[in-house]
Design an enzyme around this catalytic site. Sequence first.
Site, mmCIF file in Angstrom:
data_model
loop_
_atom_site.group_PDB
_atom_site.id
_atom_site.type_symbol
_atom_site.label_atom_id
_atom_site.label_comp_id
_atom_site.label_asym_id
_atom_site.label_seq_id
_atom_site.Cartn_x
_atom_site.Cartn_y
_atom_site.Cartn_z
ATOM 1 N N ASP A 155 0.861 -1.172 0.000
ATOM 2 C CA ASP A 155 0.000 0.000 0.000
ATOM 3 C C ASP A 155 0.903 1.230 0.000
ATOM 4 O O ASP A 155 2.093 1.152 0.336
ATOM 5 C CB ASP A 155 -0.897 -0.024 1.241
ATOM 6 C CG ASP A 155 -1.892 1.121 1.261
ATOM 7 O OD1 ASP A 155 -2.508 1.387 0.212
ATOM 8 O OD2 ASP A 155 -2.032 1.760 2.314
ATOM 9 N N ASP A 196 -0.323 5.133 0.699
ATOM 10 C CA ASP A 196 -0.666 6.106 1.731
ATOM 11 C C ASP A 196 -0.600 5.454 3.107
ATOM 12 O O ASP A 196 -1.307 4.488 3.377
ATOM 13 C CB ASP A 196 -2.073 6.670 1.503
ATOM 14 C CG ASP A 196 -2.152 7.552 0.271
ATOM 15 O OD1 ASP A 196 -1.328 8.469 0.152
ATOM 16 O OD2 ASP A 196 -3.036 7.309 -0.578
ATOM 17 N N ASP A 246 -1.333 -0.571 6.085
ATOM 18 C CA ASP A 246 -1.534 0.094 7.379
ATOM 19 C C ASP A 246 -2.985 0.036 7.834
ATOM 20 O O ASP A 246 -3.286 0.503 8.934
ATOM 21 C CB ASP A 246 -1.095 1.560 7.296
ATOM 22 C CG ASP A 246 -2.038 2.392 6.422
ATOM 23 O OD1 ASP A 246 -2.279 1.988 5.261
ATOM 24 O OD2 ASP A 246 -2.530 3.431 6.892
#
Length: 339
Positions: free
Chosen positions: A24, A26, A222
Amino acid sequence: MTHRTSPNGTEGPLDTAYDTALLDLDGVVYAGGDAIAHAVESLAAASGHGMRLAYVTNNASRTPQAVAEHLTDLGVPAEADEVITSAQAVARLIADQVPEGAKVLAVGGEGLFAALRERGLRPVESADDEPVAAVQGYGPDLRWSQLGEMAYAVNRGVPWFASNTDLTIPSARGIAPGNGAAVEVVRIATGGEPQVAGKPLPPMHRETVIRTGAKRPLVVGDRLDTDIEGAHAGEVDSLLVLTGVTDAAHLLAAEPRHRPTYVAADLRGLLVAQPEVTAADGGFRCGGWTASAASDTLVLDGDGDALDGLRALCAAAWTSAGDGTCGLDADKALARLGL
């Protein structure tokens, strides 16, 4: 897939155990355009050890080329074909259901428009342009009038799609509303339900597999409800890093589909072996810490690396929760770890 009751340990570093990291962006590699601490050097090291890096993002605003250029500017050399976005996934989902060259009402950034054109579709910006589908993707310059056009189209019966439904997105200044927040506005105005492509849903997993060809992938993210759930749905292993949306308290309360295979503070976790969590003295031990469930509280004893303590607490919390979410008080235990 069986329910996970603790994070896994490994004999060697993760970057030698898996052929491809599905990263990922961001909250993992960057936040608000700036590289997250330790990300650049960790990714360079993992790549140097032979791990292939692919960047899988629910953010549909930018084109893969723009994302690759940004990564390269940050010191992480990347090519456009190493970037997979939810815009690409939703464009394929739409193209499978409408004629080639069809008009699609699109609200979002350039990444969404480019992905639609790649699939032979014609983006339009008004519900009066007779679109056969309507799609929403994240765009930082979203206007209220664009949400109005989407609502007009959906209320007329036009099939509705969304690149993703992340309610928030991390930025350099904090947590901001994501595409899911804009989708909720249209949902309120229409009572409709979009077809969603992004993580954790199958269209994004399919797009990632098609574009990377990974054989032994490791999802790195995250967010529990997108990255980790998507890995769970795809039956692949995952690494949660605590540099974005998810904090230690959320991790302890994770339901089974949100429990990662591994936990690390940041992307340096790719470069090291993951410590084992073992059953001990009615609780669970990792490093110098022992965690257990007592009455309505998680108890932590010992000392050492804070992440080892968190891993031990995960085992105690997840085992106690079983198929549900842990409701035990973890405040004192987490305070001991500074988390």
